[in-house]
Structure formats: structure tokens, C-alpha cells
Design an enzyme around this catalytic site. Structure first.
Site, mmCIF file in Angstrom:
data_model
loop_
_atom_site.group_PDB
_atom_site.id
_atom_site.type_symbol
_atom_site.label_atom_id
_atom_site.label_comp_id
_atom_site.label_asym_id
_atom_site.label_seq_id
_atom_site.Cartn_x
_atom_site.Cartn_y
_atom_site.Cartn_z
ATOM 1 N N HIS A 157 -7.359 1.611 1.965
ATOM 2 C CA HIS A 157 -6.576 0.764 1.130
ATOM 3 C C HIS A 157 -6.859 0.614 -0.483
ATOM 4 O O HIS A 157 -6.201 0.358 -1.093
ATOM 5 C CB HIS A 157 -6.760 -1.036 1.540
ATOM 6 N N ASP A 211 -3.592 3.711 5.995
ATOM 7 C CA ASP A 211 -4.644 2.327 5.306
ATOM 8 C C ASP A 211 -4.183 1.130 6.816
ATOM 9 O O ASP A 211 -3.260 0.941 7.043
ATOM 10 C CB ASP A 211 -3.130 1.426 4.737
ATOM 11 N N SER A 248 -3.183 -4.672 -3.557
ATOM 12 C CA SER A 248 -2.789 -5.362 -2.440
ATOM 13 C C SER A 248 -2.025 -6.803 -2.994
ATOM 14 O O SER A 248 -1.218 -7.078 -2.908
ATOM 15 C CB SER A 248 -4.735 -5.699 -2.257
#
Lengths: 267, 120, 436
Positions: free
Chosen positions: A245, A217, A95
Site C-alpha cells: 500500500h 495493494d 491513502s
């Protein structure tokens, strides 16, 4: 302060093996990697850490100014690398950490020789000619969600959660403990993450890079993955058949496979 | 620093104020207030007994001069009784020894502790 | 909300038949019916969030049809955008890591565009091999509780804002105090010259220390030319402190400067000052006085001597340090505290400074400074005279330096403003000044 203590650094795997640094994103801590560490650590030296303000880091080392920009987090990475004197390590960032890795590789190129960007996004908010997937109002709503869920967070319990990384059973007694942190710190991390715009940095990436995206996602949609791949010359894009995610949790085998294949190319 | 205390005794001749302690910038207003509240009459004599005065700066001198003005306005007299040597010297330097009526002794102004009113 | 206490306890009913009827009714409340009509929402999803089963209560809350939900939507699809983000960053990872979680606050989007605050608890169901199979969730209507929590949150934010405002106010006050101190410092500088002029055949030095930055000093001094041969100087002390005293100091300084240019005879200048102060303050109900030494010096570079004419308005005598050693007071008798009487007596005294002689003017901040091991005794005039005699001969700068050292070791007296002004005829013919 000792950086390894400050960032709750853990190292596993055979000494002398190629090094992989695993960096968590906004939300939780290094426990995010627990399902992929055993496989990776068979033939690699795996370095885990928590950013200051997250997980088992030393909260007193947190500073609002420093951690209000992604550079502050990148400094955590380079300082951890320096403390362990890592050379040519592969940095796996999840991320927001994927972009932190880009910044860290720029400032310490001798330490980071390869990047794996897991569900990356250089900008979450839509812009002219760019779709990040969110509006500024959406991000405000996230901040409100954070507020609502930190009511149960007690600063009195923080030392128990934070101070016993070696005794997870203490943490387990506390519901949701892996993602528990000081609400003020989380707010800063959230703002820094979701208001960041590091698109210009992508073209600066000069190391072999693997972009790992999920097929569904909600945070980093596929067009963002394609954008990242297009901006980084010579990068490789793999789309995992995974929802959500966090492929390292929802599809750990596929994630490990992709990372190991990339590591092979770097041997 | 010694606090300033002012004790009043009324005699037939007029009021007597026993001024003890340090008459400086900080504490001079205490004496100033006492002087302002005095009852004076034509021909009366206001006596300031200064025998226990430890210190007197320019603000103190100003209050002494104010007492003189107050007495003059009421057609009364002002006597500074028993000024300590240092105050005498200050009065001499400032030329005020020619302005005030000085009396070397405390005379009838002596005041016992249990008499009069005492205000810190 | 799921509130078990809402159901009447049938066994406490007094009637036997009533109890039976209630018990029978309970038995007929099948598991399926309990699931569908439970006072809370039930939801089962696959591991990727796809909704596999949902109860009627939750569908009613959402205002949705079963067919449009089951197999078609994922749990995050029911959430607001903020909730989706929270789901991805916290909820889903936690559930994977812990297998369960409790009391997560989220908001559901209802079909009519409204929002329903809920508290969600989830549990992963594992297969026989320990593999995760599905997620079961209970959903509680948290409207009331969330309203209360929002109120708490609002109050906390208000408290934080109030604290921030208080902090800002404190900083503002600090800045204001700083600005005031700056203004006072500027004002203070206007009360004394910023530097002393260079004078052929005369050396000068000065020391000036106001009581505190917050209190404007009551001491003053000056040195300025009155014609092409003569220089006037003065040093004094106004009674009192603060802005009123500063106003008096300012009036005094400019009155003396004007008077000196008009007629530099010291006793005349002081009489003029006396008249001005008496007229200005005597009947004001707030009488104000000052002490002052005023002098005129006429250096003669040819002979190396300087003639000094000096008058006092109630001020301690000046000192002269002689070139051959020793020091003496320069008596200025009869000078009255300035501003007391409408017509004060002043008399001018006269002395000559030879090469190496130094004249010292001072305020009582010097003589009232407390010295000695216990800081119990004042320096006093006699000790000052002895100190001066020991240091004679001393050029103005040396003398001021020695006295500054003395003050540095002393405890300030009750009148802690101090001004020192020294004038001397140098051994060699060159002009010189030094600021304290």
C-alpha cells in the site's frame, strides 16, 4: 497556535520553485516520504507536515470532534497552505490523504492546483454495486489489532517521541516510533479513515489529477483505483509495479518518476 | 456564628437549661432535643436561662413554644429567665410576652462551668 | 515460545559421562535441525512479502504444507484481515523506514480456520550496496501472553466504562438538581403573586428575595381586591424553612384570601388564620407558626386619600412615610404570633394615607441584614425608621429601590428571606404597580 508548529511543518527545496505538499495517511507520519523527498526537492519546494495527532504534531491541539471527520483533516491541509501562503500547489496525498486532498482542494481552490492521489480509496467497505475490499467486520478487526499493538505504547514516552522531531536519534531508540501515537487518537483516525465514504466528492474534482495505484495493494485494490480514475474527469491513472500500500517506500524511484512527470505537465 | 450550647442543671424546683449562643434555624434542633429529653413532673418548674442567648429567630421561638407545650403536658411550669432586650422585643412584637412567664434575672439558675453536663 | 531457560544446563550435571553424552547430543543438533525444530517460528520473505523460507515449527502451527506456502503466499496472506490492514499501514512502512521492528502483535490464520496470536519481530537483510534483500522474521506463540494482555485490555476497557458511567451519573445528578431547582422555583412562584394588580388611586411596589434557590422561602405577601372599593394586602413570615414551611405558606396565603373575601375585617381574617393553623399544627407534634400583617385599603380617588385598616399577628409594625417628610411606626399592639393559642387576641388599627404618603410592610430579613463597615451590626428597627424618615417623602417604587440598594450592600442576616411591600397614594390620579 502557530500552525507550522502544530502540524510539525518542514519545507525543503529551492525557494520560489513550484510547490509540492506531501501528506501522509493513517498509520505513520511524514517520514513515509523520506525516500522520495530528495529527488522531488531538487527542482521543487517540498512541504511536509504531520496531521494533528500524528508524528511530531502538537498533541494538545487534537480534538475528537474535529478529527472524527475527514473535513477536520482537510482543515489541517488548508491551514498549513494558508500559513505558508501557498498558491497553486500540487497536493500529493497517500491513502486516506488522497481524499483529504480532494476536500481541501474544494475549500481552497486558489491554493491547490493539482492532485496526486497515491493508493486512494473513497470507500473501504463494500457497498451495493461497489467493491471497496472490506466488510464492516474487517474494520472492527483492524481496530482490535490496533488495540493489541498499543499495549506497549506509553504516554510517558510520548513527549520524547513527539517532542523531538529535530532529533530523530531519540526516536530511533524507541522501536516502532514512527507509527507511535496516542492509542485513543489512532482509534479515531482509523475509524474516520476506514468508515469514510467520499465517493460523491470525486466528481467535484476540478483540478488536474494523477491517480497512482499499486499493482498489488491489499488496502486499495485495482478496481478501486479504476473507480477513482473513472469518476474524476480528465484524470490520469498510473499503475506502479509495486506490492503493498506504500509505493513511496516499496517503489520509491517509480513513484518519484510518476510524480515528476505529472509535475512537468503542470509547469 | 456562635454555636449553640445547652447546659443542664437539676434543682429541687426542676431542671434549668442554660442556653448560650444563637438559637436559629440551624441550631434550634439542639435545644429541641434537650427539651424533649428532660424529666419533668407535676408542679415542677423548667427554667430556660437565656441570659447568654445572642440571637433568636422564628425557629428559636418555635422551640421556646415547644418547651411551653412540653411543660404544660407534664403539668409543669416554664420560666424564661433573663431574656436579652432583643428577645424581649421579639416576644413583645409577637405577643408572646403574654404567653410566657418571664423573669428578668437569672436568679438561682446561675450555672458555673464545672457543673452539670455541657453539650455543644 | 522461545524459552532458553527451558533447556537443562548440562554442565551442572554431577556425572562426568552424563555431561559428555549431553554435550555430544548438543553437537549433533545441527544448525539446520535447530532452525527447523526451533521452539519458535522462522520466516524469510522477499521485500514484497513473498515467502521464501519457513521452518517446520511455523508450518506445524499453521497446519500447512511447505509446498503450498513457499513461493506461493505472501506474509500478509497468513494474517487475519485486521492484521493485513495493520501490516499495510504500520508493519510494512515501519520495516522499510527502520529496517527492523520488534514485538508486533498479529494473528495468524491456521489451516483449520483457527487463529494463533503471535508476536513478530523482523529484520531486513541488506546487500553489500545497502540495498534491501529480504526480510527475516521470528514468530513467537503469544497465546498465553495475548490472553493475559486481552485480560488487561478488558480490565482497562471496563475501568474506562466505569469512569464513563460515573461521569454519566454525575451529569444525571447535576441535571436532577437543575430540575429540582426549576421545580422549586415554580413552587416558590406559587407562594407569591407573579405581579401586583393595578389599582386606581394606589401605587404599589414589592421586593422579594428567597434565602437560596434550594430553600423555599418562608416569607409571603399578596395584594388582591375584596370588593369593588377595597383591596386586601398581607405580608408575613412563617417560622422555619424548606418544604414544610412552604406548605404552611401556601395554607396561610389561601386561608387569608378566603377569609378576606368572607369578612375583610383584618382582625377577623387573622383570627381565622390563627384558628386554622392551630387546629392543623398544634397537636401534630410539629407546631408551626407565622407572623403576619394583614390590612385592607380603601382608596378614594375623589379625595386622593386612602383609609388603611391593619392588624398584626406577631409581626413587626408597618412604617408610614409621610408626604411632608418624616416616618412613623403604625402600632398594631396585642397581636399574637399566629397558631400558638387556640383563641388569639388581635386588634385592628387604622390610619389614613394622604397624597404622597407611603406605607411599608417588611419581614425581618430587612432589619436583620448586617450593615456597617464590618457587617457587624444589624440594621435594626430604629435605624430602619431613621432611614425611612430620611427618604420621606418617597413613592413606593423609590422606597423599594432605596431599600434594595441598602440590602445589596449588606450581608444577609440569619433569616435571609426578605419581603418588602409598599403601598402609596400617588400625587397624580393614575394606577401604577411595580414588581420587585
Amino acid at each position: 497556535m502557530d500552525v507550522q508548529l502544530r502540524n510539525n511543518v518542514k519545507v525543503v527545496g529551492p525557494p520560489g520553485a513550484p510547490v509540492v505538499v506531501l501528506a501522509h495517511g493513517f498509520g505513520c507520519d511524514q517520514n513515509m516520504w523520506r525516500l522520495v523527498v530528495p529527488a522531488l526537492a531538487q527542482r521543487h519546494r517540498v512541504v511536509l507536515f504531520d496531521y494533528v495527532g500524528s508524528g511530531g504534531s502538537v498533541l494538545s491541539a487534537w480534538d475528537e470532534d474535529r478529527y472524527s471527520s475527514l473535513d477536520g483533516y482537510a482543515r489541517d491541509v488548508t491551514e498549513v497552505c494558508a500559513a505558508l501562503d501557498l498558491r497553486d500547489a500540487t497536493f500529493v496525498g497517500h491513502s486516506v490523504s488522497a481524499m483529504v486532498g480532494v476536500l481541501a482542494a474544494q475549500s481552497a481552490p486558489e491554493r491547490i492546483g493539482g492532485l496526486v492521489m497515491v493508493a486512494p480509496s473513497p470507500r473501504y467497505i463494500d457497498d451495493e454495486g461497489y467493491r471497496g475490499g472490506f466488510t464492516a467486520e474487517d474494520i472492527d478487526e483492524l481496530l482490535a489489532s490496533l488495540e493489541a499493538n498499543y499495549l506497549g505504547w506509553s504516554s510517558a514516552m510520548a513527549p520524547v517521541i513527539m517532542g523531538n522531531p529535530d532529533r530523530p536519534e531519540l526516536g530511533n531508540e524507541l522501536v516502532n516510533s514512527f507509527c507511535a501515537t496516542d492509542p485513543a487518537i489512532a482509534r479515531v483516525f482509523a475509524r474516520t479513515t476506514f468508515l469514510s465514504d467520499t465517493r460523491d466528492e470525486l466528481r467535484q474534482v476540478a483540478v488536474p489529477t494523477l491517480v497512482l495505484e499499486c499493482s498489488q495493494d491489499a488496502i486499495a485494490p485495482r478496481e478501486v483505483g479504476a473507480y477513482v480514475h473513472a469518476q474524476i474527469a480528465g484524470s490520469q491513472l498510473i499503475t506502479l509495479d509495486a506490492t503493498g500500500h506504500c509505493p513511496q517506500l516499496s517503489a520509491p524511484e517509480a513513484t518519484v518518476q510518476a510524480i515528476l512527470a505529472f509535475l512537468e505537465t503542470r509547469r | 456564628m456562635a454555636d449553640l450550647t445547652v447546659a443542664r442543671r437539676d434543682t429541687e424546683a426542676g431542671p434549668v437549661l442554660l442556653v448560650a449562643g444563637e438559637l436559629d434555624f440551624v441550631q434550634a434542633p439542639v435545644l429541641r432535643q434537650h427539651v424533649a429529653e428532660l424529666a419533668l413532673w407535676r408542679g415542677a418548674c423548667l427554667t430556660l436561662d437565656l441570659s447568654r442567648l445572642e440571637q433568636c429567630d422564628s425557629a428559636g421561638l418555635t422551640v421556646l413554644l415547644l418547651a411551653r407545650e412540653r411543660a404544660r403536658a407534664a403539668a409543669a411550669d416554664l420560666v424564661l429567665a433573663a431574656p436579652p432586650p432583643k428577645l424581649r422585643r421579639t416576644l413583645a412584637i409577637t405577643g408572646l410576652d403574654a404567653v410566657f412567664t418571664l423573669r428578668p434575672d437569672e436568679g438561682s439558675s446561675g450555672l458555673r462551668r464545672d457543673e452539670g453536663s455541657s453539650v455543644a | 515460545m522461545c524459552r532458553t531457560g527451558d533447556v537443562d544446563e548440562p554442565f551442572e550435571s554431577g556425572s562426568e559421562t552424563g555431561t559428555d553424552a549431553a554435550f555430544t547430543a548438543l553437537l549433533e543438533d545441527s544448525a539446520e535441525e535447530l532452525y527447523e525444530a526451533a521452539p519458535c517460528g522462522y520466516l524469510s520473505t522477499l521485500m514484497d512479502g513473498t515467502i521464501a523460507k519457513i521452518n517446520t515449527t511455523l508450518l506445524d502451527w499453521l497446519g500447512m504444507e511447505r509446498t503450498s506456502v513457499v513461493g506461493r503466499l505472501r506474509f500478509p496472506d497468513l494474517l487475519t484481515v485486521g492484521g493485513k490492514l495493520y501490516h499495510e499501514t504500520h508493519y510494512a512502512p515501519l520495516l522499510r523506514m527502520q529496517g527492523s521492528l520488534r514485538g508486533i502483535a498479529l494473528e495468524l490464520k491456521t489451516a483449520d480456520g483457527g487463529r494463533l496470536p503471535v508476536l513478530v519481530s523482523s529484520q531486513v537483510k541488506f546487500g553489500s550496496e545497502g540495498e534491501p534483500l529480504l526480510i527475516r522474521a521470528t514468530v513467537f506463540d503469544a497465546s498465553d501472553r495475548r490472553a493475559y494482555e486481552k485480560e488487561l485490555l478488558h480490565r482497562r476497557q471496563e475501568a474506562e466504562r466505569a469512569r464513563a458511567e460515573a461521569e454519566a451519573a454525575r451529569r444525571q445528578a447535576e441535571a436532577d438538581r437543575g430540575r429540582l431547582a426549576d421545580a422549586l422555583a415554580v413552587l416558590q412562584q406559587s407562594l407569591v403573586p407573579s405581579s401586583l394588580p393595578a389599582i386606581q388611586g394606589l401605587e404599589s411596589a414589592v421586593y422579594y428575595q428567597a434565602a437560596s434557590p434550594e430553600q423555599l422561602g418562608g416569607d409571603f405577601y399578596d395584594l388582591f381586591p375584596v370588593d369593588d372599593k377595597r383591596w386586601a394586602f398581607f405580608l408575613g413570615d412563617v417560622c422555619g424553612k424548606g418544604p414544610e414551611a412552604a406548605a404552611l405558606t401556601s395554607l396561610t396565603r389561601y386561608t387569608l384570601r378566603a377569609a378576606a373575601v368572607h369578612d375583610p375585617e383584618p382582625q377577623v381574617a387573622l383570627r381565622t388564620l390563627n384558628a386554622v393553623l392551630h387546629e392543623r399544627y398544634a397537636d401534630s407534634g410539629d407546631p408551626r407558626f407565622c407572623t403576619c400583617l394583614f390590612g385592607v385599603v380603601e382608596p378614594d380617588p375623589r379625595t386622593g386619600r386612602a383609609l388603611v385598616r391593619l392588624a398584626s399577628g406577631g409581626h413587626p409594625s408597618a412604617l408610614a412615610l409621610r408626604t411632608g417628610g418624616g416616618a412613623e411606626l403604625l402600632p398594631t399592639p396585642g397581636g399574637m404570633l399566629i397558631g400558638v393559642l387556640p383563641d388569639a387576641r388581635m386588634r385592628t388599627a387604622q390610619t389614613t394615607l394622604n397624597r404622597g404618603d407611603t406605607l411599608l410592610l417588611y419581614t425581618d430579613g430587612l432589619t436583620e441584614a448586617r450593615t456597617g463597615p464590618d457587617a457587624g451590626s444589624m440594621l435594626g428597627e430604629d435605624a430602619l425608621l431613621s432611614f425611612a424618615a430620611e427618604h420621606a417623602p418617597a413613592a413606593p417604587r423609590e422606597l423599594i429601590a432605596a431599600l434594595t440598594g441598602l440590602l445589596a450592600d449588606a450581608t444577609p442576616g440569619p433569616t435571609d428571606d426578605t419581603a418588602l411591600l409598599a403601598l402609596g397614594v400617588p400625587f397624580t390620579d393614575h394606577a401604577g404597580t411595580a414588581d420587585g
